[in-house]
Scaffold this motif. Structure first.
Motif, short mmCIF file in Angstrom:
data_model
loop_
_atom_site.label_atom_id
_atom_site.label_comp_id
_atom_site.label_asym_id
_atom_site.label_seq_id
_atom_site.Cartn_x
_atom_site.Cartn_y
_atom_site.Cartn_z
N LYS A 42 0.87 -1.18 0.00
CA LYS A 42 0.00 0.00 0.00
C LYS A 42 0.91 1.23 0.00
CE LYS A 42 -3.82 -2.39 0.39
NZ LYS A 42 -4.85 -2.44 -0.67
N SER A 44 1.15 5.50 0.50
CA SER A 44 0.59 6.79 0.92
C SER A 44 1.70 7.84 0.86
CB SER A 44 0.01 6.72 2.33
OG SER A 44 -1.15 5.91 2.37
N THR A 46 2.82 11.84 1.99
CA THR A 46 2.53 12.96 2.88
C THR A 46 2.60 14.28 2.10
OG1 THR A 46 4.86 13.22 3.51
CG2 THR A 46 3.53 11.69 4.80
N ASP A 100 -3.50 5.08 5.19
CA ASP A 100 -3.66 6.48 4.80
C ASP A 100 -2.71 7.30 5.66
OD1 ASP A 100 -4.59 8.65 3.42
OD2 ASP A 100 -6.61 8.65 4.28
N ALA A 107 1.37 7.83 9.48
CA ALA A 107 0.71 6.77 8.73
C ALA A 107 -0.27 6.05 9.64
CB ALA A 107 1.74 5.78 8.18
N ASN A 439 -0.33 5.93 -5.59
CA ASN A 439 -0.83 7.12 -4.93
C ASN A 439 -0.16 8.32 -5.56
OD1 ASN A 439 -2.11 8.86 -3.04
ND2 ASN A 439 -2.00 7.25 -1.49
#
Length: 658
Positions: A42, A44, A46, A100, A107, A439
């Motif tokens: 996964k 994500s 920032t 997320d 995180a 992402n």
């Protein structure tokens, strides 16, 4: 000989730790390798451009949860393996999980494990320095002990107020959907059991979440019949921050959605609503079609009942749509897999729709990959300033989905390719690639990670059609002549996720001055009459320079300021990026009674508005405290500040950095 092997191993280890984004499509960046399986990544990102990549890893014999962090350049910020999030017992077969990031760059990961006999849902928050913030065991969302009950496939949404919303399905005799809201400290704000959607006659499952005004949107299914062949209906509901349902809207009750059609392309519309796309065989004719629907912030549908048909081609089948929503112009880019009726040939098409569901690229869409024996399917899609990008898989061997390469293509609003070669190769290895995850960062770059031979890899794509690190020039450069002898330059900073150190300003092809990165304007004075050309170059760390910015010009006539028409209104913001307070300076081209200042987030939502009463037509100045705008603290991110003065409207991009 043993010493040599040790030295070689040490050098390889250094390569793993200190590698960065690769420019070689056949040699992508290794995220996690070694013994055992590293699976299901996964991704994500920032606001400041750091990248989290999570995974399951069974090097220990158990599927442990690990997290790695990279900087914008692709360098590992933690050690080779990353941070161990959980080594609690897990099943030998895995289901989906989610990650997320919150506004402070933490995180949040949610998954299921069997530490308590049966499958239960847990959530962990990990700080930017790798600290587990919600205790070593995380927050337990469920506490079932009955082995006939399974809590599965949680999803998480971190919102601007620091909350983490987590939804999952509880599989028992009937599947129910559960939802809870966690505070920044990990407290369950909706009670121990949260909000429950359940029915004795139906199953409710496969949640997805989006942020909206003062709450969240929840997509879910209601299934009637056996779980392997349900009659499946789709809904979206809005919940406020207290967990109260404000409205529920049926997206489609036409049926034909299969049991294995679960996670859909679900995107915000920019005004608090959402756009969603799916495929179904509602006519039971063994031919699937793709549909799109939009629901407003108030729960109203703007497209036909049960969705807008994306293509009128009824001879071929359409599957797996991925959408990118242009929130400003209210258009939807949709990319989807197309096959012949017998599914022996694959291709990929695209379509552009408005928010009413009208097809703008023709009734059958635009062919991107013609039907052939090579397998093809979209992975994800994103909007850019010029249009949209689709990331997709395409086979390298006929009739073989085990030799897939990953590519990307960009299109404008007319369906024209934006990159010179049409498509861009991202990964050209010929081994199977599983569980791709993508992402994006608001500045227009993307990170793709995938599983290959039970190792995890990643690459970076930029919206200009390059891979690996990109060093952009300043943009939106403007030059304003201020008679009788000055020129005011203004520009937008190049990058905040990996900022340059300085800018070089060139005038008439000669380097004139260096300015600090935080500066976005410069005034040249004491100029003689004539025309002057300007461009900027950004100077990044490690002696890397950007390409030149656009070139602009301005002409000084030498005329007295009292004898000319005043220039257009000007707007200056300092500092930018903004940490707390910024000074706003503006001048006007004509007398006006009021000046309206608005701040808009990247979703197009109004964050703040005020009306100013200028003291004069010359420079006016005021301060904005972004820690307290009408009592609200503005989160880190990209925003737009708009100034409206009579008929003039000036827009500046600003960045809030905490």
């Amino acid at each position: 000989m043993k010493r040599l092997i040790v030295i070689v191993f040490f050098l390889l280890l250094l390569t793993v730790i200190y590698s960065q984004w690769s420019e070689q499509t056949s040699d992508p960046l290794l995220i996690a390798g070694g013994t055992g399986e590293q699976v299901i990544p996964k991704v994500s990102i920032t606001d400041d451009g750091n990248i989290y990549i999570s995974r399951f890893d069974n090097a220990s014999g158990n599927y442990d949860v690990w997290l790695q962090k990279l900087d914008p350049l692709g360098f590992h910020l933690w050690d080779e393996s990353g941070v161990l999030v959980s080594d609690h017992p897990a099943m030998s077969w895995l289901t989906d999980y989610d990650m997320d990031v919150d506004p402070d760059g933490n995180a949040v990961i949610t998954f299921q494990d069997i530490r308590n006999v049966t499958n239960n849902i847990y959530a962990y928050k990990i700080s930017p320095n790798g600290e587990l913030l919600w205790t070593a065991g995380g927050v337990a969302l469920t506490n079932d002990t009955d082995i006939d009950i399974m809590n599965a496939s949680p999803t998480v949404l971190c919102t601007n107020d620091g909350s983490s919303y987590i939804a999952w399905q509880r599989v028992a005799e009937r599947t129910s959907l559960h939802l809870n809201r966690l505070s920044p400290e990990g407290a369950k704000l909706w009670g121990e059991d949260g909000v429950v959607l359940q029915s004795p006659e139906t199953s409710i499952n496969w949640p997805q979440l989006l942020e909206t005004d003062d709450g969240i949107l929840l997509k879910y299914y209601i299934d009637i019949g056996p779980f392997w062949a349900p009659t499946r209906f789709m809904y979206i509901a809005k919940f406020d921050q207290d967990g109260t349902t404000e409205w529920t809207t049926a997206i489609t009750t036409a049926g034909g959605i299969t049991a294995w059609t679960q996670i859909l392309s679900f995107q915000p519309d920019g005004t608090g609503g959402a756009v969603i796309a799916w495929h179904d065989d509602r006519n039971s004719d063994m031919v699937n079609e793709v549909y799109v629907q939009r629901v407003t912030v108030n729960g109203a549908l703007t497209m036909p009942t049960d969705g807008a048909l994306i293509s009128t081609d009824m001879q071929n089948q359409q599957y797996y749509p991925k959408i990118a929503v242009d929130q400003v112009n209210q258009h939807i880019f949709a990319f989807y897999k197309q096959t012949n009726s017998s599914q022996t040939q694959d291709g990929m098409n695209g379509q552009l729709l408005d928010f009413a569901g009208n097809r703008l690229w023709g009734d059958t869409g635009m062919v991107i990959i013609p039907l052939s024996s090579y397998v093809a399917s979209p992975i994800d899609a994103f909007t850019t300033q010029q249009g949209a990008i689709v990331i997709y898989e395409e086979g390298n061997v006929p009739n073989n989905d085990q030799s897939m390469q990953i590519k990307a293509a960009a299109f404008d609003y007319q369906g024209n390719y934006l990159w010179n070669d049409g498509y861009l190769d991202l990964v050209t290895t010929n081994t199977p690639k599983v569980h791709p995850a993508v992402n994006n960062h608001p500045e227009g770059w993307f990170v793709l990670s995938w599983e290959e031979d039970y190792d995890l890899y990643a690459t970076r794509l930029n919206s200009n059609g390059t891979i690996a690190m990109y060093y952009p020039a300043p943009h939106d450069l403007s030059a304003l002549a201020i008679e009788p002898d000055s020129i005011d330059l203004n520009w937008t900073f190049a990058y905040h996720s990996y900022p340059p150190e300085t800018y070089q300003i060139f005038m008439n092809d000669q380097l004139e001055v260096f300015v600090d990165y935080g500066v976005t304007s410069y005034l040249f004075s004491d100029l003689t009459p004539g025309t002057y050309e300007f461009y900027l170059v950004a100077n990044y760390p490690e002696s890397v320079d950007s390409a030149p910015s656009e070139t602009v010009s301005a002409t000084i006539s030498g005329t007295s300021v009292d004898d000319i028409i005043r220039p257009m209104a000007s707007l200056l913001i300092h500092p930018n990026p903004i940490h707390s307070t910024a000074t706003i300076r503006y001048n006007l081209n004509q007398p006006v009674s009021t000046v309206e200042i608005s701040i808009i987030n990247i979703k197009g939502q109004l964050v703040y508005r005020t009306v100013m009463f200028p003291n004069s037509n010359d420079w006016n100045e005021f301060n904005l405290d972004f820690n307290n705008l009408d009592g609200n603290r503005i989160a880190s991110g990209i925003y737009f500040l708009k100034m409206k003065t009579g008929e003039d409207l000036i827009r500046r991009k600003i960045i809030i950095l905490r």
